[in-house]
Write an enzyme that holds these catalytic residues in place. Structure first.
Site, mmCIF file in Angstrom:
data_model
loop_
_atom_site.group_PDB
_atom_site.id
_atom_site.type_symbol
_atom_site.label_atom_id
_atom_site.label_comp_id
_atom_site.label_asym_id
_atom_site.label_seq_id
_atom_site.Cartn_x
_atom_site.Cartn_y
_atom_site.Cartn_z
ATOM 1 N N GLN A 99 -17.220 -13.021 -10.537
ATOM 2 C CA GLN A 99 -17.341 -13.608 -11.869
ATOM 3 C C GLN A 99 -18.619 -14.425 -11.981
ATOM 4 O OE1 GLN A 99 -13.801 -15.732 -12.995
ATOM 5 N NE2 GLN A 99 -14.836 -16.896 -14.590
ATOM 6 N N HIS A 259 -5.581 -19.670 -14.283
ATOM 7 C CA HIS A 259 -6.539 -18.663 -13.812
ATOM 8 C C HIS A 259 -5.854 -17.306 -13.694
ATOM 9 C CE1 HIS A 259 -10.352 -17.612 -12.028
ATOM 10 N NE2 HIS A 259 -9.819 -17.267 -10.868
ATOM 11 N N ASN A 283 -8.466 -13.355 -6.201
ATOM 12 C CA ASN A 283 -9.146 -14.252 -7.127
ATOM 13 C C ASN A 283 -10.451 -13.591 -7.573
ATOM 14 O OD1 ASN A 283 -10.536 -16.314 -8.405
ATOM 15 N ND2 ASN A 283 -10.098 -17.848 -6.840
ATOM 16 N N TRP A 285 -13.080 -14.778 -8.481
ATOM 17 C CA TRP A 285 -14.265 -15.480 -8.001
ATOM 18 C C TRP A 285 -14.797 -14.871 -6.705
ATOM 19 C CZ3 TRP A 285 -12.594 -21.352 -8.502
ATOM 20 C CH2 TRP A 285 -12.475 -21.664 -9.863
#
Length: 693
Positions: A99, A259, A283, A285
């Site tokens: 991201q 999230h 995740n 990220w």
């Protein structure tokens, strides 16, 4: 195939305009034709510049995202950022996206779920694009946009900082750009990058597939949640989830509050105290992981057999982690499942489904009557749709009741997705008596006052899509979609799935009426009932039983040869997949095998150019490359000697054994290595991995 990719015309002809979107070629966003623009640029020897989505702040948007941008923002093409840019390659891990500054974890979580389905990904990301052959700085992507597939064209100028680093979505592999360009196309579809700041995983999942979304509130999860997850995993569904909102961004347990995460796998492991259901998440990220039980550094892994621990646990901060099903239900608020076939919640026999889509509108003062309670005097003004539920063909359970799935999607009036908030929407279903069957007049307030709705629980959610599953007896019903409050205007899409039905608007002239038949031709689905029945009798199977199952399967897509598996091959396959070292395979382990078999067969037939039923050395190299695995020529040649016949030709049976070993050993190395160069194993672990595999 995606949900709407294997549809064929039903017997009834649609009224009104001809069917478009998912059932024909995709529409061109802003009338930009990719092929025409590409040829024009090649002819004029120039690189495409998209005036409809320019390389300036107008495409970034007017909002909080502007405050995050680095100074001296520049727009550069991939050739200016890397010597050898690559658009897309199968020779990378699925989860290689990270991201950027846009707070669109929901988009990235959905995109990573999409990468598990190569055929569906190829619809969204056409694979015949590159930075070499016929390159003109132009790329295109496809999205399912409110009832129709849309082709979106973009140029390849991407926003970067002074160091030449992408400021939005990027890849772990710095020369890989399909993700960044896809994000740009999605931003163009919805107005700007700013318009991707807020969203739901479920919205992006539907936009990537045209599928049907189902949201499960985990605090109220059904008792068969694990069975639902299992069916979703092995029925080609896409899954994402959301954590609870919180004051801290990153919680002490490692999760990020508010999230989105991707559900990447599930697994029932065998502990010393018994079985444990685990869920694997990632995740977006690409870092920051769960720290509780079954996390990378958890002591719980010592409860497993050495082989199971090695092949499941990866002690790296790459954003992917395992957690128990109970912890998943505790720490996550929503589970979103996008069904590529509409039968996730139904276990009926039969593979055919009817699909109907209608476009309607709530108009102030005319058809915007609000919900039934407390607006009983105006509720009848809402659009009304006859639904005639018929007994499905070949379905044993549909003699008494039928599985019906209803989806309602609202379409915002603005092209900028976040400028107009979602209205609370929902629908009611009523059983209609025979005295009304011949009438095409809208049902009056008196009907709704006397007849209770079938769905006693009315869901009015301020989300883009509201979906409910029903079991309805064959008969006639009326569906009334509405906003929660009267006099609220919006366009909407009503979709109905069942084994067999007829849907049309009462007393109206819909702008879009469509009925189609869905045929699930996916080989895995066709044989699911057969496998389930076998494993009900034999929860664990040995090599002899595995051989019997594989040799009794009728492989419907074989072109030129018959598949037979020897006992020796089945013993080798079992040893590779038997993670808990029981000497048998469970249905979970068999499903892993079956999924790989279908993929290997597709690759094998594609690369068996002469249709001989064997791969020669050149075809073997091409087949391994097609699977997305990198092997040196030397190793590939040795494998031809190890698994091939005297002429170095490899049968499908040998190809399966070879590829399973390559994948499992590769996964073991990646899980164990700390520096991507070497691994450390205890002697018992080394013996287990080398001798029993």
């Amino acid at each position: 195939m995606a949900l709407l990719s294997f549809l064929r015309r039903g017997k009834s002809k649609p009224r009104g305009p001809s069917c478009r979107g998912a059932f024909q070629k995709p529409n061109k966003l802003l009338h930009q034709n990719y092929e025409t623009l590409l040829e024009t640029c090649l002819k004029n020897k120039c690189l495409f510049q998209d005036e409809n989505f320019p390389a300036d702040l107008r495409s970034i948007g007017m909002g909080s995202l502007l405050q995050k941008l680095p100074p001296n923002l520049q727009w550069k093409r991939p050739h200016e950022l890397h010597k050898t840019p690559i658009f897309y390659t199968a020779n990378t891990r699925r989860l290689d996206l990270c991201q950027g500054l846009v707070e669109n974890c929901w988009f990235l979580a959905a995109l990573e779920a999409l990468t598990f389905h190569r055929d569906t990904l190829a619809v969204v990301v056409p694979q015949n694009q590159s930075f070499d052959r016929k390159y003109a700085g132009i790329f295109h992507f496809r999205f399912w946009h409110f009832g129709e597939w849309v082709d979106v064209v973009v140029d390849d100028r991407l926003p970067v900082n002074e160091a030449g680093q992408l400021v939005f979505l990027s890849s772990v592999w710095k020369n890989l750009f399909w993700g960044a360009l896809l994000e740009k196309a999605y931003a163009k579809l919805y107005g700007s990058y700013e318009d991707l700041q807020i969203g739901q995983v479920s919205e992006a999942l539907v936009d990537f597939t045209g599928g049907v979304n189902m949201t499960i509130k985990l605090a109220e999860a059904p008792p068969d949640l694990w069975d639902i997850l299992t069916r979703a995993t092995y029925s080609r569904s896409l899954m994402g989830c959301q954590t609870h909102l919180g004051t801290a961004r990153v919680l002490e347990n490692g999760l990020v509050a508010g999230h989105a995460y991707t559900v990447t796998d599930i697994r029932q492991v065998t502990c010393k105290y018994g079985p444990e259901n685990l869920v694997r998440l990632r995740n977006p990220w690409g870092k920051t992981e769960w720290k509780g039980d079954w996390s990378d550094s958890s002591w719980n892994w010592e409860l497993l057999s050495p082989k199971e621990k090695i092949l499941l646990r990866r002690n790296q901060d790459d954003g992917e982690f395992w957690m128990s099903l109970q912890d998943f239900k505790t720490h996550f608020v929503d589970l979103m499942i996008c069904k590529l076939t509409p039968d996730l919640m139904s276990q009926e026999d039969g593979k055919k489904w009817m699909y109907s889509l209608q476009i309607g509108r709530w108009v102030k003062g005319s058809t915007a009557g609000g919900r039934m309670r407390p607006y009983k005097d105006t509720f009848w003004m809402n659009p009304q749709y006859w639904l005639k539920v018929l007994q499905g063909d070949g379905s044993k359970r549909s003699l008494h009741s039928c599985s019906v799935l209803v989806s309602l999607i609202q379409k915002p009036s603005s092209k900028h997705r976040n400028r107009a908030p979602h209205l609370p929407i929902g629908f009611s279903i009523f059983k209609v008596g025979p005295e009304y069957h011949k009438s095409n007049k809208r049902l009056a307030p008196a009907f709704f006052a006397r007849n209770p709705s079938v769905n006693q629980r009315h869901l009015f959610l301020n989300e883009r899509e509201v979906t409910q599953d029903f079991r309805l007896q064959p008969g006639v019903y009326v569906i009334v979609p509405s906003t929660a409050e009267p006099q609220q205007e919006s366009e909407f899409i009503l979709r109905v799935f069942s084994r067999k039905h007829i849907l049309h608007e009462i007393g109206g002239n819909s702008s879009f009426i469509l009925s189609k038949e869905i045929i699930d031709k996916h080989e895995g689905k066709i044989w699911e009932d057969f496998f389930n029945k076998h494993f009900e009798q034999h929860p664990e199977i040995n090599a002899v039983q595995l051989q019997r199952i594989l040799n009794n399967v009728v492989w419907t897509h074989l072109q030129s040869f018959r598949l037979r598996f020897s006992l020796d091959a089945c013993q080798g396959i079992l040893a590779l997949l038997d993670l808990n070292a029981t000497g048998t395979l469970s249905i979970q382990e068999f499903r892993v095998l079956w999924k790989r078999l279908l993929f290997y067969l597709e690759v094998f037939q594609k690369k068996d150019v002469d249709r001989s039923g064997n791969l020669d050395l050149m075809e073997l190299h091409a087949a391994v490359h097609e699977t997305g695995i990198s092997l040196s020529n030397e190793v590939c040649n040795l494998m031809a000697i190890r698994y091939g016949n005297p002429d170095l030709k490899i049968s499908f049976e040998s190809f399966v054994c070879f590829m399973l070993r390559v994948e499992i050993m590769g996964e073991a190395f990646r899980n164990l290595t700390k520096d991507s160069k070497g691994i450390y194993l205890q002697e018992s672990e080394w013996m287990m991995m080398t001798l029993y595999s």
